[in-house]
Design an enzyme around this catalytic site. Sequence first.
Site, PDB file in Angstrom:
ATOM      1  N   GLU A 197      17.756  23.611  11.188  1.00  0.00           N
ATOM      2  CA  GLU A 197      17.692  22.478   9.850  1.00  0.00           C
ATOM      3  C   GLU A 197      18.327  21.212  10.610  1.00  0.00           C
ATOM      4  OE1 GLU A 197      18.636  23.267   6.050  1.00  0.00           O
ATOM      5  OE2 GLU A 197      18.153  21.156   5.364  1.00  0.00           O
ATOM      6  N   LYS A 248      27.440  25.599   8.179  1.00  0.00           N
ATOM      7  CA  LYS A 248      27.378  23.963   8.289  1.00  0.00           C
ATOM      8  C   LYS A 248      27.981  23.350   7.235  1.00  0.00           C
ATOM      9  CE  LYS A 248      23.241  24.151   9.739  1.00  0.00           C
ATOM     10  NZ  LYS A 248      21.706  23.757  10.248  1.00  0.00           N
ATOM     11  N   ARG A 266      23.450  38.305  11.711  1.00  0.00           N
ATOM     12  CA  ARG A 266      24.078  36.833  12.131  1.00  0.00           C
ATOM     13  C   ARG A 266      25.319  37.168  12.777  1.00  0.00           C
ATOM     14  NH1 ARG A 266      23.755  33.150   8.613  1.00  0.00           N
ATOM     15  NH2 ARG A 266      25.843  32.017   9.117  1.00  0.00           N
TER      16      ARG A 266
HETATM   17  P1  ATP Z   1      24.584  27.451   8.460  1.00  0.00           P
HETATM   18  O1  ATP Z   1      24.292  28.864   7.657  1.00  0.00           O
HETATM   19  O2  ATP Z   1      25.394  27.337   9.409  1.00  0.00           O
HETATM   20  O3  ATP Z   1      24.236  26.367   7.632  1.00  0.00           O
HETATM   21  P2  ATP Z   1      21.498  28.035   8.945  1.00  0.00           P
HETATM   22  O4  ATP Z   1      21.060  29.510   8.860  1.00  0.00           O
HETATM   23  O5  ATP Z   1      21.495  27.182   7.464  1.00  0.00           O
HETATM   24  O6  ATP Z   1      23.178  27.961   9.188  1.00  0.00           O
HETATM   25  P3  ATP Z   1      19.542  26.703  10.338  1.00  0.00           P
HETATM   26  O7  ATP Z   1      19.686  25.358  11.142  1.00  0.00           O
HETATM   27  O8  ATP Z   1      18.696  27.185   9.359  1.00  0.00           O
HETATM   28  O9  ATP Z   1      21.035  26.930  10.017  1.00  0.00           O
HETATM   29  O10 ATP Z   1      19.701  27.768  11.644  1.00  0.00           O
HETATM   30  C1  ATP Z   1      18.589  27.905  12.622  1.00  0.00           C
HETATM   31  C2  ATP Z   1      18.522  29.273  13.162  1.00  0.00           C
HETATM   32  O11 ATP Z   1      19.704  29.651  13.360  1.00  0.00           O
HETATM   33  C3  ATP Z   1      18.170  30.230  12.209  1.00  0.00           C
HETATM   34  O12 ATP Z   1      17.152  30.928  12.571  1.00  0.00           O
HETATM   35  C4  ATP Z   1      19.314  30.952  11.812  1.00  0.00           C
HETATM   36  O13 ATP Z   1      18.891  32.141  11.193  1.00  0.00           O
HETATM   37  C5  ATP Z   1      20.009  30.840  13.033  1.00  0.00           C
HETATM   38  N1  ATP Z   1      21.379  31.254  12.695  1.00  0.00           N
HETATM   39  C6  ATP Z   1      22.459  30.471  11.883  1.00  0.00           C
HETATM   40  N2  ATP Z   1      23.601  30.897  11.825  1.00  0.00           N
HETATM   41  C7  ATP Z   1      23.648  31.880  12.666  1.00  0.00           C
HETATM   42  C8  ATP Z   1      24.594  32.853  12.989  1.00  0.00           C
HETATM   43  N3  ATP Z   1      25.662  32.650  12.489  1.00  0.00           N
HETATM   44  N4  ATP Z   1      24.266  33.972  13.763  1.00  0.00           N
HETATM   45  C9  ATP Z   1      22.880  33.994  14.178  1.00  0.00           C
HETATM   46  N5  ATP Z   1      22.025  33.197  13.966  1.00  0.00           N
HETATM   47  C10 ATP Z   1      22.343  32.038  13.031  1.00  0.00           C
HETATM   48 MG    MG Z   2      19.193  27.532   6.947  1.00  0.00          MG
END
Ligand code: ATP
Ligand code: MG
Length: 557
Positions: free
Chosen positions: A35, A271, A261
């Site tokens: 995102e 984020k 994760r």
């Molecule tokens: P955040 O929790 O940091 O806001 P998010 O999951 O909302 O992260 P996205 O931009 O939606 O952020 O993530 C893009 C991809 O990265 C998704 O497939 C998500 O599952 C993966 N991802 C995000 N954080 C992690 C993590 N800590 N470990 C592994 N994969 C991750």
């Molecule tokens: Mg997300």
Amino acid sequence: MSKNDICKNNFIRHIIEKDLISGKHNIVHTRFPPEPNGYLHIGHAKSICLNFGIAKDYNGFCNLRFDDTNPVAENIEYVQSIKKDLQWLGFEWNGAVRYASDYFDQLYQYAIELILKGLAYVDCLIPEQIRQYRGTLTLPGKNSPYRNRSIAENIKLFKKMRNGNYMEGTACLRAKIDMASPLIVMRDPVLYRIKFTEHHRTGKKWCIYPMYDFTHCISDALEGITHSLCTLEFQENRRLYDWILSNISIRIRPTQYEFARLNLTYTILSKRKLNKIIAENIVEGWDDPRMPTISGLRRRGYTAKSIREFCLRIGVTKQDSYVDISALESCLRDDLNKIAPRAMAVLNPIKVIIENMSDHNIEMISMLNHPSNPEMGTRSVPFSNQIYIDRSDFREISSKNYKRLVLGQEVRLRNAYIIKAERIEKNNNDEITIIYCTYDPNTLKKNPIDGHKVQGVIHWVSVNHALPATFYIYDHLFKLADPNTTDNLLSIMNTQSLTIMKGFVEPSLNTATSKITYQFERKGYFCIDYNRSTFTNLVFNRTVSLRETQTNSTIKY
Ligand code: ATP
Ligand code: MG
């Protein structure tokens, strides 16, 4: 099996291999769906290495798709930074960059299809009521009074939503599934909400935006994704993912798989929270060298290879756990030890005057840029009768295990001569200002003639040739090994996460660029900070210490 193969050997690859052998799929197609509401962090790198790594190893494809369904938090700066970081990490996406917003028209048509099938309705409860009606883990939800509207009415109202006839929060489109489902995600989830916010790609075209769950599965199907990999918190959402795809007329059926994760000690990978410490001015921005973002790590001097190696070593499982931050640093040291050019820097200088050497004598000493890789060449470092050494490399009184310069004793200057400390000068505060020494001219890179042993070796720079430099020494941003246990970030910030020191570096570093991380002999790995450096003052970030135990709190200057 090689070490790499063992690290790669994970349950997702087992599934893929089975699918390829059984003929369920004859090509593997993954995607990375960030995102654009922040910069990529090391957690994303895990997902990137998994998705792109699988595509590469199985000769498949991996798409980059921006999941841009919430215009309130998203913008083009984030889109650009994500593309840049992904390329820097060494990956190339398949074809054009995709955007969920490319599919808004199709998503809208699929929403209409669900309404026509009696599987979606326009709800006019306000968000707070929707929450109350949803129930809890132990209590079932309640049906909305608007749940049984006729199909014709729902179509009419949904079009009104789209045309901007409702205010934000006064209507939404919901799937009609089961308010008593044990899975809360299945209790008539919201599919579309109203937002009068301009979108960075579609402008003012839409005032209704599809929710993540509705968008994600359909985008995967439209792109022909075979294996849709996401983190464990989406486990329950898989039911909704499958429900949506089985209730619309779409032929391709991707499957979602979840993995744990990445959680890192002393680090926050959210984020939302990273945004908060930027907004509170605790760090400089997304690329502050203390941030766990890819841009922060890059600015600090991390190599892309060390990040990829880390993602390989931690593996992929279904168990949530913490990885010690030292595992990341260890991958970095392994890489830098091999490739970092060596140089000398004095972080906390004290002047040494060599009394038996002439004022005019400037000697150019040739030094290897890397002790075990002659291909990295040599450089000439000037030596003269006035040098700086590190304050911590001198003591008036010797003590056990102290193998540096002591008053009345000898030490070797790295790649140069043996010197002996004869006497010192102090200021009114009893601080040493000058150490007067003598040198043995017969000891340039060799032992004294009489064969006696001098054990210690210290580094130095010539006073008249040294370049002034500032050193930013970092420690963990958070005091707690598990900073995720509290939302009160201010209370757990490490107030010592940055120490600034002023000293000198050898003159060859006038050509240093932020693309090269150096090993400053005995001091750690350092890299030019491109934001802070100027022509007259070089600024270096300490990328990582030489050894694991050497943290800020244990170094004494
Ligand atoms: P955040 O929790 O940091 O806001 P998010 O999951 O909302 O992260 P996205 O931009 O939606 O952020 O993530 C893009 C991809 O990265 C998704 O497939 C998500 O599952 C993966 N991802 C995000 N954080 C992690 C993590 N800590 N470990 C592994 N994969 C991750
Ligand atoms: Mg997300």
